[in-house]
Design a protein around this motif. Structure first.
Motif, PDB file in Angstrom:
ATOM      1  N   ASP A 170      38.752  42.672  51.516  1.00  0.00           N
ATOM      2  CA  ASP A 170      40.009  42.360  51.071  1.00  0.00           C
ATOM      3  C   ASP A 170      40.514  41.071  50.913  1.00  0.00           C
ATOM      4  OD1 ASP A 170      40.765  42.183  53.404  1.00  0.00           O
ATOM      5  OD2 ASP A 170      42.076  43.179  53.202  1.00  0.00           O
ATOM      6  N   LEU A 188      37.282  38.637  49.285  1.00  0.00           N
ATOM      7  CA  LEU A 188      37.202  39.245  47.667  1.00  0.00           C
ATOM      8  C   LEU A 188      38.576  38.682  47.031  1.00  0.00           C
ATOM      9  CD1 LEU A 188      36.260  42.594  47.411  1.00  0.00           C
ATOM     10  CD2 LEU A 188      35.575  40.716  46.998  1.00  0.00           C
ATOM     11  N   LYS A 195      36.881  34.479  45.109  1.00  0.00           N
ATOM     12  CA  LYS A 195      36.487  35.906  43.552  1.00  0.00           C
ATOM     13  C   LYS A 195      36.297  35.508  41.852  1.00  0.00           C
ATOM     14  CE  LYS A 195      39.354  38.683  40.417  1.00  0.00           C
ATOM     15  NZ  LYS A 195      41.413  38.705  39.898  1.00  0.00           N
ATOM     16  N   THR A 240      39.417  43.761  40.887  1.00  0.00           N
ATOM     17  CA  THR A 240      40.342  44.149  41.499  1.00  0.00           C
ATOM     18  C   THR A 240      40.285  44.407  43.213  1.00  0.00           C
ATOM     19  OG1 THR A 240      41.443  45.769  40.025  1.00  0.00           O
ATOM     20  CG2 THR A 240      42.156  43.433  39.641  1.00  0.00           C
ATOM     21  N   TYR A 241      40.642  44.234  43.737  1.00  0.00           N
ATOM     22  CA  TYR A 241      41.310  45.206  45.467  1.00  0.00           C
ATOM     23  C   TYR A 241      42.688  45.614  46.204  1.00  0.00           C
ATOM     24  CZ  TYR A 241      39.176  46.248  49.306  1.00  0.00           C
ATOM     25  OH  TYR A 241      38.492  46.902  50.609  1.00  0.00           O
ATOM     26  N   LYS A 242      42.524  46.426  45.992  1.00  0.00           N
ATOM     27  CA  LYS A 242      43.772  47.284  46.769  1.00  0.00           C
ATOM     28  C   LYS A 242      43.959  48.429  47.238  1.00  0.00           C
ATOM     29  CE  LYS A 242      48.535  48.272  45.135  1.00  0.00           C
ATOM     30  NZ  LYS A 242      49.788  48.193  43.862  1.00  0.00           N
ATOM     31  N   GLU A 260      40.350  49.914  47.883  1.00  0.00           N
ATOM     32  CA  GLU A 260      39.602  50.608  46.303  1.00  0.00           C
ATOM     33  C   GLU A 260      39.239  49.356  45.637  1.00  0.00           C
ATOM     34  OE1 GLU A 260      38.602  53.368  45.413  1.00  0.00           O
ATOM     35  OE2 GLU A 260      39.177  54.253  47.393  1.00  0.00           O
ATOM     36  N   LEU A 261      38.105  48.836  45.267  1.00  0.00           N
ATOM     37  CA  LEU A 261      37.419  47.857  43.882  1.00  0.00           C
ATOM     38  C   LEU A 261      37.202  48.907  43.191  1.00  0.00           C
ATOM     39  CD1 LEU A 261      36.391  44.990  44.251  1.00  0.00           C
ATOM     40  CD2 LEU A 261      34.163  45.761  44.650  1.00  0.00           C
ATOM     41  N   THR A 285      36.679  47.152  38.750  1.00  0.00           N
ATOM     42  CA  THR A 285      35.659  46.544  38.494  1.00  0.00           C
ATOM     43  C   THR A 285      35.813  46.813  36.206  1.00  0.00           C
ATOM     44  OG1 THR A 285      33.837  47.508  38.208  1.00  0.00           O
ATOM     45  CG2 THR A 285      33.704  46.114  39.941  1.00  0.00           C
TER      46      THR A 285
END
Length: 259
Positions: free
Chosen positions: A88, A91, A95, A113-115, A118-119, A121
């Protein structure tokens, strides 16, 4: 032979040395200072085929453990080696760099996004449509992310990376970008071999950074630096000079051999 030195107050000092060619017992083959505690206990448990520094680390000698940790943590031998960077944070902090690498690799990913682990695209053709990275991206894209994770860890933590055939599975433009990351780092180092003559470019490397390997007739090899060629000037075309055989290290193929 095996030896280890350190530099207290900037002066070279011995920690231990070992020469198995000497006759006699362990005391004849080893020399110690007081840095490693009870060194003969370690020596008596070290076979001829085992490194003393490795055995000392296993036997909980602190200086030996420091050396072992340095080699284990600071040297990286693979694009997808061990990394200490949290995904996290990686990235988030890198970024723009990741997106530039994806573009150089001809990927059509334009955002991610990465949250919560979970990535996700997003692609050029339909930038509003999310893709799950783990289940919907190609294996090539997944490998590329892993490569970048390793490389950025090396660069940000000033490690040393060794790569055989740096261009393997990577586009030339991507290799050039990765090299530029090392150039812009504080003290990270990249040591690599390559068969890509396009990388022989004096705008990318100094003369003392370029080495050639010339294989002899009987299988041994010579290693020598471009720096040794005092008559070669930085403004000359290095790739052209190499392909013309100016530095040897070029395979000469007899097109009629075997016919």
């Amino acid at each position: 032979m095996e030896s280890l030195y350190y530099y207290p107050r900037g002066r070279r000092a011995l920690i231990f040395s070992r020469d198995e060619r000497k006759a006699g017992g362990k005391k004849d083959k080893y020399e110690f200072t007081t840095v490693i505690r009870r060194p003969m206990d370690v020596a008596s448990n070290t076979s001829r085929k085992t490194l003393f520094i490795s055995r000392a680390s296993q036997m909980d000698r602190e200086k030996a453990k420091e050396v072992y940790r340095w080699f284990n943590e600071q040297l990286v031998f693979s694009y997808r080696g061990k990394t200490t960077v949290a995904i996290d944070r990686f990235l988030g902090d890198n970024k723009d760099a990741v997106l530039r690498v994806l573009k150089a690799a001809d990927s059509d990913i334009v955002e991610f996004t990465y949250k919560d682990g979970e990535l996700t695209t997003f692609h050029r053709r339909n930038p509003a449509l999310p893709f799950d990275f783990n289940t919907e991206e190609s294996e090539g894209t997944k490998i590329l992310f892993k490569i970048m994770l390793t490389v950025m860890d090396v660069v940000s933590n000033n490690k040393v990376m060794f790569l055989d055939d740096v261009e393997t599975s990577l586009h030339t433009r991507l290799v050039e970008y990765l090299i530029s990351l090392f150039h812009s780092s504080k003290s990270a180092q990249l040591v690599f071999t390559t068969h890509n003559t396009h990388l022989l470019d004096m705008t990318r490397f100094r003369k003392d950074q370029i080495f050639f390997v010339n294989k002899r007739d009987y299988g041994s090899s010579d290693l020598y630096s471009l720096f040794d060629y005092k008559d070669f000037r930085e403004k000359m075309d290095l790739e052209k000079a190499y392909l013309q055989g100016r530095f040897d290290a070029v395979p000469y193929i007899n097109e009629f051999e075997g016919i």
